[in-house]
Design an enzyme around this catalytic site. Sequence first.
Site, mmCIF file in Angstrom:
data_model
loop_
_atom_site.group_PDB
_atom_site.id
_atom_site.type_symbol
_atom_site.label_atom_id
_atom_site.label_comp_id
_atom_site.label_asym_id
_atom_site.label_seq_id
_atom_site.Cartn_x
_atom_site.Cartn_y
_atom_site.Cartn_z
ATOM 1 N N ILE A 89 -1.260 10.399 -7.552
ATOM 2 C CA ILE A 89 -1.187 9.314 -6.444
ATOM 3 C C ILE A 89 -2.122 8.046 -7.219
ATOM 4 O O ILE A 89 -3.121 8.215 -7.292
ATOM 5 C CB ILE A 89 -1.673 9.867 -5.330
ATOM 6 C CG1 ILE A 89 -0.809 11.099 -4.792
ATOM 7 C CG2 ILE A 89 -1.296 8.452 -4.139
ATOM 8 C CD1 ILE A 89 -1.190 11.601 -3.429
ATOM 9 N N ASN A 135 1.577 4.278 -5.739
ATOM 10 C CA ASN A 135 1.028 3.584 -4.360
ATOM 11 C C ASN A 135 0.288 2.276 -4.409
ATOM 12 O O ASN A 135 0.376 1.457 -3.626
ATOM 13 C CB ASN A 135 0.299 4.607 -3.520
ATOM 14 C CG ASN A 135 -0.180 3.783 -2.302
ATOM 15 O OD1 ASN A 135 0.288 3.705 -1.372
ATOM 16 N ND2 ASN A 135 -1.785 3.795 -2.291
ATOM 17 N N THR A 192 -3.513 -0.497 7.833
ATOM 18 C CA THR A 192 -4.339 -0.258 6.665
ATOM 19 C C THR A 192 -5.012 -1.424 6.598
ATOM 20 O O THR A 192 -4.533 -2.616 7.049
ATOM 21 C CB THR A 192 -3.390 0.119 5.306
ATOM 22 O OG1 THR A 192 -2.623 -0.834 5.268
ATOM 23 C CG2 THR A 192 -2.719 1.508 5.691
ATOM 24 N N TYR A 194 5.455 -14.829 -1.147
ATOM 25 C CA TYR A 194 6.113 -14.758 -2.316
ATOM 26 C C TYR A 194 5.846 -13.773 -3.589
ATOM 27 O O TYR A 194 6.587 -12.865 -3.947
ATOM 28 C CB TYR A 194 6.268 -16.162 -3.055
ATOM 29 C CG TYR A 194 7.165 -17.285 -2.160
ATOM 30 C CD1 TYR A 194 8.354 -17.268 -2.399
ATOM 31 C CD2 TYR A 194 6.202 -18.098 -1.465
ATOM 32 C CE1 TYR A 194 8.977 -18.244 -1.496
ATOM 33 C CE2 TYR A 194 7.149 -19.061 -0.558
ATOM 34 C CZ TYR A 194 8.312 -19.057 -0.554
ATOM 35 O OH TYR A 194 8.796 -19.909 0.251
ATOM 36 N N ASP A 203 -6.866 2.363 -13.463
ATOM 37 C CA ASP A 203 -6.516 1.124 -13.261
ATOM 38 C C ASP A 203 -5.207 0.756 -13.537
ATOM 39 O O ASP A 203 -4.936 0.899 -15.001
ATOM 40 C CB ASP A 203 -7.353 0.242 -13.788
ATOM 41 C CG ASP A 203 -7.281 -1.388 -13.627
ATOM 42 O OD1 ASP A 203 -6.186 -1.802 -12.866
ATOM 43 O OD2 ASP A 203 -8.251 -2.248 -13.902
ATOM 44 N N LYS A 247 -14.633 8.642 0.901
ATOM 45 C CA LYS A 247 -13.771 9.160 1.480
ATOM 46 C C LYS A 247 -13.170 10.538 0.504
ATOM 47 O O LYS A 247 -12.984 11.621 0.760
ATOM 48 C CB LYS A 247 -12.586 8.345 1.939
ATOM 49 C CG LYS A 247 -13.039 7.319 3.147
ATOM 50 C CD LYS A 247 -11.989 6.572 3.509
ATOM 51 C CE LYS A 247 -10.663 7.214 4.210
ATOM 52 N NZ LYS A 247 -9.882 6.398 4.827
ATOM 53 N N LYS A 259 8.031 -6.761 -5.086
ATOM 54 C CA LYS A 259 8.790 -5.228 -4.530
ATOM 55 C C LYS A 259 10.177 -5.208 -4.878
ATOM 56 O O LYS A 259 10.745 -4.324 -4.903
ATOM 57 C CB LYS A 259 8.221 -5.164 -2.935
ATOM 58 C CG LYS A 259 6.960 -4.879 -2.762
ATOM 59 C CD LYS A 259 6.612 -3.744 -3.343
ATOM 60 C CE LYS A 259 5.027 -3.258 -2.761
ATOM 61 N NZ LYS A 259 4.546 -2.116 -3.488
#
Length: 231
Positions: free
Chosen positions: A5, A83, A186, A149, A56, A38, A155
């Site tokens: 992930i 993600n 988030t 934009y 990265d 976390k 995406k």
Amino acid sequence: MNILITGASRGLGYELAAEALERGHAVIAGARGGGSGKLARLSEAHGARLTIAELDVTDEASIAAYAARLKREGRTLGAIINNAAVLNARETSIEELDMDDVVFSFEVNLYGPMRVAKQFLTLLTEENAAFFNISSEAGSITKAYPGDYPYSISKTALNMFTEQLHRYLRPRGVQVLSIHPGWIKTDMGGERAPGDPRSSARGILDLLERRIVPKNLQFQFVDITGQEMPI
């Protein structure tokens, strides 16, 4: 299943890692800068099933080096979830848009998943393998709106990459999807977002585990319930 992930140090990426671990999977949590407190607490709770990797997605050399390390260790992958993403130049008019913001969005939101695919696909060999790109309804041409934009266009391009990869990996039986996670609370989604990132993570893991099986898709772009999104 071993799941990689990206962007796992916070937000949806963190919730995906936490949910996958709770379901008994092993997780490689990619995080720029090596992660967060976390993730460290997740590591304490789940031990060796969580590997925190300094990844990265804008740096192909670092991605290639980590892929080579996994190969040396004889590790395989059952799923890759791209993600990591950025949302910049919010509500900026085209007249005021800094093209550097557009370039950076493509570096992370499109070229990042492409780099990950290029370097890690040879490791994606486990049964019922999956390759997921976390997309957005903002990338739907059908629902285009003026603004955002860099994010929206990157995406949309990511959805195209998903379609190409779906056709490339179909002979191997790999499930390839772009997934709209919903508007979730988030750092990116903001406090006004109605959705819960953990609920979104559950839907995505249900798709990955094929508890939810999208049917009769024209395009590989779905929401967390497996319903097709307008391309």
